[in-house]
Enzyme design. Sequence first.
Site, PDB file in Angstrom:
ATOM      1  N   LYS A  13       0.552  -1.133   0.505  1.00  0.00           N
ATOM      2  CA  LYS A  13      -0.266  -0.121   0.218  1.00  0.00           C
ATOM      3  C   LYS A  13       1.271   1.166   0.184  1.00  0.00           C
ATOM      4  O   LYS A  13       0.339   2.241  -0.631  1.00  0.00           O
ATOM      5  CB  LYS A  13      -1.000  -0.202   1.379  1.00  0.00           C
ATOM      6  N   ARG A  88      -9.474   0.553   8.556  1.00  0.00           N
ATOM      7  CA  ARG A  88      -9.252  -0.758   9.442  1.00  0.00           C
ATOM      8  C   ARG A  88      -9.997  -1.406   9.533  1.00  0.00           C
ATOM      9  O   ARG A  88     -10.543  -2.861   9.935  1.00  0.00           O
ATOM     10  CB  ARG A  88      -8.006  -0.908  10.031  1.00  0.00           C
ATOM     11  N   ARG A 127      11.909  -4.309   5.145  1.00  0.00           N
ATOM     12  CA  ARG A 127      11.168  -3.337   5.218  1.00  0.00           C
ATOM     13  C   ARG A 127      11.913  -2.322   5.901  1.00  0.00           C
ATOM     14  O   ARG A 127      12.512  -2.535   6.668  1.00  0.00           O
ATOM     15  CB  ARG A 127       9.915  -3.057   5.099  1.00  0.00           C
ATOM     16  N   ARG A 161      11.022  -0.441  11.412  1.00  0.00           N
ATOM     17  CA  ARG A 161      10.098   0.112  12.927  1.00  0.00           C
ATOM     18  C   ARG A 161       9.999  -0.694  13.433  1.00  0.00           C
ATOM     19  O   ARG A 161      10.603  -2.048  13.030  1.00  0.00           O
ATOM     20  CB  ARG A 161       8.466  -0.232  11.556  1.00  0.00           C
ATOM     21  N   ARG A 172      -0.344  -8.182  13.487  1.00  0.00           N
ATOM     22  CA  ARG A 172      -1.501  -7.587  12.556  1.00  0.00           C
ATOM     23  C   ARG A 172      -2.207  -8.170  11.588  1.00  0.00           C
ATOM     24  O   ARG A 172      -3.160  -7.456  10.702  1.00  0.00           O
ATOM     25  CB  ARG A 172       0.191  -7.053  12.233  1.00  0.00           C
TER      26      ARG A 172
END
Length: 215
Positions: A13, A88, A127, A161, A172
Amino acid sequence: MNIILLGPPGAGKGTQAQRLVERHGMRQLSTGDMLRAAVKAGTPVGLQAKAVMERGELVSDAIVSALIGEELDSMGPDAGAIFDGYPRTEAQAASLDDILAQRGRKLDHVIELAVDEDALVERITGRYTCAQCGKGYHDTFEQPKQLGVCDKCGSTEFKRRPDDNEETVRTRMAEYRAKTAPILPVYEARGIVARVNGMAEMDHVTAAIEKIIAG
Ligand code: ADP
Ligand code: ADP
Ligand code: ZN
């Protein structure tokens, strides 16, 4: 133009939103980015959200919907909006309808990035982003042209992160399945959902999205 990018953590996203911003001058409205900024700044919202985010659970609907409303109000009425990581939950989807209607906007497309769950852990744990401009990268799938130097701004500082670890990713993904996936049928009933293969190469995903928004 108002579009939602919908998909589990690591679906792409943020990557695709950044590309739409560059190509079309749209605004990326990422509640994750807004919440991380609030945590960093130590605002009351940040203090409330920090532990929840570290666990990989969802922050309250009221908080994120307020953030989205404020962000939209800081934009020109004609600027396009890409909602990334919001809504969400079904409650957030209902709030977004009100928030948009109050501002004379309407939802054009909900673009679902469909991905294999097995691939997500690898995407998330690899990431990282530029600490200066926020451009996203990946250890395996998208390194800067010159290793250690941001393609976009030349910075040599990068960050990861704290919630991008395997354990939190599982939570998640479970949150996505339980609370976020159920909002798809709501939008499907309105005939505005388009599905894109998020397992394809990044450029192919971008091309598929471009085709959808070109109508
Ligand atoms: P990703 O894109 O990897 O799923 P985000 O940056 O969108 O991650 O979100 C990071 C965390 O911030 C989420 O795990 C959640 O705790 C919180 N968060 C972000 N957006 C929302 C939202 N719309 N509703 C509730 N919590 C949110
Ligand atoms: P999201 O915002 O949905 O959580 P990101 O856009 O941050 O996901 O993507 C997660 C990681 O996977 C990033 O490191 C990104 O570079 C990488 N990535 C994104 N799209 C693809 C793709 N199509 N193929 C391979 N890796 C990808
Ligand atoms: Zn940079």
